[in-house]
Design a protein around this motif. Structure first.
Motif, mmCIF file in Angstrom:
data_model
loop_
_atom_site.group_PDB
_atom_site.id
_atom_site.type_symbol
_atom_site.label_atom_id
_atom_site.label_comp_id
_atom_site.label_asym_id
_atom_site.label_seq_id
_atom_site.Cartn_x
_atom_site.Cartn_y
_atom_site.Cartn_z
ATOM 1 N N ARG A 60 0.866 -1.189 0.000
ATOM 2 C CA ARG A 60 0.000 0.000 0.000
ATOM 3 C C ARG A 60 0.899 1.234 0.000
ATOM 4 N NH1 ARG A 60 -5.128 -1.677 2.571
ATOM 5 N NH2 ARG A 60 -5.584 -3.619 1.499
ATOM 6 N N HIS A 65 0.201 -3.674 4.159
ATOM 7 C CA HIS A 65 -1.104 -3.859 4.774
ATOM 8 C C HIS A 65 -0.933 -4.712 6.026
ATOM 9 C CE1 HIS A 65 -5.394 -5.477 4.756
ATOM 10 N NE2 HIS A 65 -5.431 -4.226 5.176
ATOM 11 N N ASP A 69 -8.281 -7.947 4.833
ATOM 12 C CA ASP A 69 -9.553 -7.247 4.637
ATOM 13 C C ASP A 69 -10.589 -8.238 4.135
ATOM 14 O OD1 ASP A 69 -8.442 -4.848 5.368
ATOM 15 O OD2 ASP A 69 -8.205 -4.088 3.324
ATOM 16 N N HIS A 170 -15.902 -3.141 4.464
ATOM 17 C CA HIS A 170 -15.138 -4.378 4.682
ATOM 18 C C HIS A 170 -14.757 -4.455 6.153
ATOM 19 C CE1 HIS A 170 -11.674 -1.612 4.400
ATOM 20 N NE2 HIS A 170 -10.968 -2.519 5.055
ATOM 21 N N HIS A 172 -11.486 -4.973 8.481
ATOM 22 C CA HIS A 172 -10.032 -5.117 8.600
ATOM 23 C C HIS A 172 -9.755 -5.921 9.868
ATOM 24 C CE1 HIS A 172 -5.755 -3.828 8.453
ATOM 25 N NE2 HIS A 172 -5.874 -3.936 9.772
HETATM 26 ZN ZN LIG Z 1 -7.248 -3.396 5.934
#
Ligand SMILES: [Zn+2]
Length: 577
Positions: A60, A65, A69, A170, A172
């Motif tokens: 990212r 990350h 996710d 979503h 995480h």
């Molecule tokens: Zn995430």
């Protein structure tokens, strides 16, 4: 060799899978055997089969990350379950970041993290709101005692959402080592994500280093490749002479509704011997920004393409590398052919390979030459001083030695109170940024507390007046000058106006923004008493949800929004509900 053939027999234990395959030795090096409990944790959602919109360690902007996710069918409001017995160890509400997050400590030594939550379970929501009123702050970061909020495995602790820096609904989810706070790949804990698709190799690159430090002026060449389904090859043998490093562009997909995710490990072999391995088993947050050293940062800045280098900069603090030979750099000077091979593996053990041949030239290695500029060693504190500026680069910020350059350019038109100072260039990544002082002779005394440093792109670097200078800590090199912010933030009411009846409406909503220094604080008052305003940075939306703290009838409301330079905007009305 390509796909793990045992995969379908052992759905939950990739460790067992690997001990049975022909990849055994190689797999042992990149997958840690029996290190983590694989039956303690259940899935945090009941959406089956689980599908990931993002994988652990995926590349990212400025970070790896830190979790996985889970997709939630483009909707909010799915129940989020405690994955094991434990207690709520941290309650966090932020304008951005995870938005609303819960941290659970478990007796097995791990902490699980749930981010971008829409709302907390009622008993937690009440505690959070009381804390916010007690502290008169929307943003909170609290660490409750173990006895305050115990949870059972499978208990609903929240509902999934899209709060904070989230690009769509979503969940995480992270698993951290409670003691070290290192984040660990959840797929090592039996959190099973169906996947029998090998990684995809998109591109291969060679960098002609010849003793030089990697930077934007190192020649890069794309090497044509072809292939699919785990088997890739170059279009032709490659001829190279001198010291080179390689780089590769790879992604991964999982079964079903998977997005484009990251791979687990990248390995490079030279004549049958491993010379480079990176594997995303775990990492610490303080090292995550070194992703800018892991990738070809100049290419990323120019094209957003993430080429993962297979050679490691000397100041790169990441602990994801192993088995490095000469930092992954290769000298081709013996006049013979060499066999190289990339092995790319996902978290589930599916692999793709890219073998290629390099015909080495026989010229001696070119000695390192130093181009113009001032050489700053990556492992030292470095300082630059001129009559108008001071630059201090702390130890640990540079990943490589640097040929530092500086140039002074004329003061721009408009809101500018100094010359422009070009501090090296934006293609050199920094781990902890640097300290910058710009002499503020032209700045009138009455504007000192309104001044800050901005980049020529217009973004505020913050900063404050310090003994004749403006001082700030930019994260990246670039071109900077002094500007002032005397303009208060903007408040735009969305569904409220003076005298309006709010009966039947659950909240009052505003948009707030600032022209330069950024929003520092927002406070709402109903009949003179502090009232919780919630904020979402990505949509610039500020709102108050009515609750039984506000009885029906007429009320006065005041909203006060300040920016970082203490310019204040007030908005006052009466409403009824
Ligand atoms: Zn995430």
């Amino acid at each position: 060799m390509i796909k793990n053939p045992i995969h379908s027999l052992f759905k939950t234990s990739l460790l067992v899978c690997f001990s049975l395959t022909s990849n055994y030795l190689q797999a042992q090096q990149i997958f840690s055997t029996n290190k983590y409990p694989i039956t303690d944790f259940r899935q945090p959602l009941d959406i089956m089969p689980p599908a990931l919109a993002g994988s652990f360690g995926e590349i990212r902007g400025n970070h790896f990350h830190s979790g996985i996710d889970f997709r939630t069918n483009q909707r909010e409001g799915y129940p989020v379950y405690a994955v094991a017995d434990g207690y709520i160890s941290r309650l966090r509400v932020q304008n951005s970041g995870f938005g609303q997050a819960l941290y659970l400590n478990h007796p097995n030594g791990y902490t699980t993290v749930y981010g971008h939550l829409q709302r907390f379970a009622p008993k937690i929501a009440t505690i959070v709101k009381n804390l916010e009123y007690e502290k008169k702050s929307f943003e909170i970061d609290e660490f409750p005692e173990a006895t305050l909020i115990p949870v059972r495995k499978g208990e609903i602790i929240a509902w999934s959402g899209n709060r904070g820096s989230s690009g769509g609904p979503h969940l995480h989810f992270e698993i951290r080592d409670t003691k070290t706070e290192e984040t660990i790949n959840p797929q090592f804990f039996g959190i099973d994500i169906p996947d029998n698709i090998p990684p995809i190799i998109h591109g291969l690159y060679v960098y002609r280093l010849n003793g030089k430090t990697f930077n934007e002026s190192i020649p890069k060449q794309a090497i044509g490749i072809t292939g699919a389904s785990g088997n890739y090859k170059t279009l032709a043998p490659i001829s190279l002479t001198g010291e080179v490093g390689f780089g590769i562009v790879v992604t991964d997909r999982h079964n079903g509704l998977s997005g484009t995710n990251g791979v687990y490990s990248i390995q490079l072999e030279l004549d049958g011997k491993m010379i480079y391995t990176s594997a995303l088993e775990r990492f610490s947050f303080e090292n995550s920004k070194a992703i800018n050293s892991h990738i070809d940062y100049p290419t990323y800045i120019n094209t957003k393409r993430s080429i993962q280098k297979s050679f490691v900069d000397p100041g790169n603090p990441l602990k994801i590398y192993s088995g490095l030979v000469n930092s992954g750099k290769i000298n081709f000077n013996d006049g013979v052919s060499h066999q190289l091979r990339y092995i790319i593996t996902d978290s589930k053990g599916n692999s793709s390979v890219l073998p290629f041949t390099v015909n080495a030239g026989s010229a001696p290695t070119v000695a390192a030459t130093v181009p113009g500029g001032i050489v700053y060693a990556y492992n030292k504190v470095n300082e630059f001083n001129s009559d108008e500026i001071k630059v201090l680069i702390p130890q640990g910020s540079l990943y490589n030695d640097l040929n530092f350059t500086y140039k002074k350019l004329p003061k721009p038109a408009g809101n500018a109170w100094s010359n422009i100072h070009q501090i090296h260039n934006r293609y050199t990544p920094l781990h902890t940024g640097f300290n910058l002082w710009i002499r503020a002779d032209a700045l009138p005394e009455n504007l000192r507390n309104k001044a800050l440093i901005v980049s020529t792109g217009g973004s505020s670097q913050g900063g404050s007046f310090d003994n004749g200078y403006l001082k700030a800590n930019p994260k990246n090199f670039g071109s900077f000058y002094i500007a002032i912010d005397t303009i208060a933030p903007r408040i735009i009411p969305i569904n409220i106006a003076n005298g309006k009846s709010m009966t039947g409406l659950s909240k009052m909503t505003f948009k707030i923004s600032d022209n330069l220094s950024g929003i520092k604080s927002f406070n709402g008052y109903i009949d003179g008493k502090w009232a919780l305003m919630e904020f979402d940075t990505k949509t610039a939306t500020l709102w108050h949800s009515f609750d039984d703290r506000t009885a029906s009838g007429k009320h006065d409301f005041e909203l006060v929004v300040s920016d970082v330079k203490d310019n204040v905007r007030r908005y006052s009305i009466s409403f009824a509900r």
